[in-house]
Design a protein around this motif. Structure first.
Motif, PDB file in Angstrom:
ATOM      1  N   GLU A  76       0.930  -1.176  -0.183  1.00 41.76           N
ATOM      2  CA  GLU A  76       0.071   0.126  -0.014  1.00 41.76           C
ATOM      3  C   GLU A  76       0.987   1.337  -0.168  1.00 41.76           C
ATOM      4  O   GLU A  76       0.485   2.188  -0.680  1.00 41.76           O
ATOM      5  CB  GLU A  76      -0.791   0.251   1.300  1.00 41.76           C
ATOM      6  N   LEU A  77       1.972   1.161   0.617  1.00 39.79           N
ATOM      7  CA  LEU A  77       2.850   2.396   0.605  1.00 39.79           C
ATOM      8  C   LEU A  77       3.320   2.681  -0.617  1.00 39.79           C
ATOM      9  O   LEU A  77       3.525   3.804  -0.978  1.00 39.79           O
ATOM     10  CB  LEU A  77       4.008   2.164   1.629  1.00 39.79           C
ATOM     11  N   LYS A  79       1.932   1.797  -3.531  1.00 34.71           N
ATOM     12  CA  LYS A  79       0.990   2.284  -4.457  1.00 34.71           C
ATOM     13  C   LYS A  79       0.724   3.954  -4.298  1.00 34.71           C
ATOM     14  O   LYS A  79       0.527   4.570  -5.040  1.00 34.71           O
ATOM     15  CB  LYS A  79      -0.326   1.808  -4.113  1.00 34.71           C
ATOM     16  N   ASN A  80       0.643   4.388  -2.880  1.00 35.20           N
ATOM     17  CA  ASN A  80       0.842   5.891  -2.535  1.00 35.20           C
ATOM     18  C   ASN A  80       2.142   6.434  -3.357  1.00 35.20           C
ATOM     19  O   ASN A  80       1.842   7.559  -3.881  1.00 35.20           O
ATOM     20  CB  ASN A  80       0.429   6.080  -1.213  1.00 35.20           C
ATOM     21  N   VAL A  81       3.131   5.938  -2.921  1.00 34.86           N
ATOM     22  CA  VAL A  81       4.281   6.534  -3.434  1.00 34.86           C
ATOM     23  C   VAL A  81       4.545   6.680  -4.992  1.00 34.86           C
ATOM     24  O   VAL A  81       4.953   7.784  -5.350  1.00 34.86           O
ATOM     25  CB  VAL A  81       5.622   5.753  -2.690  1.00 34.86           C
ATOM     26  N   SER A  83       2.214   6.483  -7.125  1.00 36.68           N
ATOM     27  CA  SER A  83       1.257   7.536  -7.965  1.00 36.68           C
ATOM     28  C   SER A  83       1.476   8.886  -7.631  1.00 36.68           C
ATOM     29  O   SER A  83       1.175   9.814  -8.529  1.00 36.68           O
ATOM     30  CB  SER A  83      -0.116   7.389  -7.011  1.00 36.68           C
ATOM     31  N   HIS A  84       2.521   9.415  -6.887  1.00 35.67           N
ATOM     32  CA  HIS A  84       2.894  10.859  -6.769  1.00 35.67           C
ATOM     33  C   HIS A  84       4.479  10.788  -7.332  1.00 35.67           C
ATOM     34  O   HIS A  84       4.988  11.947  -7.483  1.00 35.67           O
ATOM     35  CB  HIS A  84       2.682  11.333  -5.347  1.00 35.67           C
ATOM     36  N   THR A  93       9.995  10.675  -0.257  1.00 33.45           N
ATOM     37  CA  THR A  93      10.066   9.341  -0.560  1.00 33.45           C
ATOM     38  C   THR A  93      11.373   8.757  -0.153  1.00 33.45           C
ATOM     39  O   THR A  93      11.526   7.861   0.227  1.00 33.45           O
ATOM     40  CB  THR A  93      10.168   9.011  -2.043  1.00 33.45           C
ATOM     41  N   TYR A 198       4.004   9.444   9.866  1.00 26.99           N
ATOM     42  CA  TYR A 198       3.955   8.068   9.412  1.00 26.99           C
ATOM     43  C   TYR A 198       4.877   7.023  10.217  1.00 26.99           C
ATOM     44  O   TYR A 198       4.517   5.885  10.567  1.00 26.99           O
ATOM     45  CB  TYR A 198       4.263   7.950   7.965  1.00 26.99           C
TER      46      TYR A 198
END
Length: 203
Positions: A76-77, A79-81, A83-84, A93, A198
């Motif tokens: 999940e981390l 996917k978020n990283v 995408s940006h 990052t 986080y």
């Protein structure tokens, strides 16, 4: 605290320091990986420009940085990283990558946390031989099998290079390579506030 079900071994790196460009290539290629058709290694060899040993080492780095789980699934981390910041370029990052590699509860190798806390003290001047000796002591204390002197030296060089190289984590400004082959530990700037949030939530 989230304890990971696996940890990278001491010589996971195949003698190569972290390369964000290579890890980004792995993450891009893995999106189209058909597990029923090819192993991850064969898929990376066919779909990236990475060499044989890079195809072994860089997915392990991705695991250690929390981007892939033990079965090479995208986290999940990640996917978020991605995408940006699909190039893994931003300082935010890189702080997250550093956190997962060096967190005491994994998934990075056991020695990484200890070396970060012992060796990366602002003002110190390091040589790879110094770090190799620290690494030997850490592995003894942790009850880990001691690698050969050559493997200890290469692991020390990999650790230093991962923080000093521009394609590694140099943007964190915790380590600078000097012209005489030594490394100067720098007083790093604090990470962004949400990175601290986080890491506290994870820990």
């Amino acid at each position: 605290m989230i304890t990971h079900s696996f940890r990278l071994g001491t010589v996971f790196h195949e003698t190569f320091p972290l390369s964000r460009t290579a890890v980004a290539s792995v993450m891009e290629a893995i999106k189209d990986w058909d597990r029923g058709q090819a192993s991850l290694f064969d898929h990376l060899r066919a779909n990236t420009a990475l060499g044989t040993r890079y195809c072994k080492a860089m997915p392990r780095y991705a695991q250690g940085m929390g981007l892939l789980d033990k079965d090479y699934n995208i986290t999940e981390l990640a996917k978020n990283v991605l995408s940006h910041d699909s190039s893994l370029f931003s300082v935010t990052t890189q702080w997250l990558m550093h956190y997962h590699l060096s967190a005491p509860h994994g998934p990075g190798p056991v020695f990484w946390h200890a070396l970060v806390t012992r060796a990366l003290r602002p003002g110190r001047t390091l040589r790879s031989s110094d770090v190799a000796e620290e690494l030997r002591e850490i592995l003894r204390e942790e009850g880990q099998k001691e690698p050969t002197p050559r493997a200890l030296q290469s692991t020390a060089t990999v650790f230093l290079g991962s923080y000093a190289r521009s394609d590694g984590l140099r943007a964190l400004q915790v380590l600078r390579e000097e012209r005489d082959g030594t490394y100067r530990v720098l007083p790093a700037e604090p990470p962004p506030l949400w990175v601290l949030a986080y890491t506290l939530a994870d820990f």
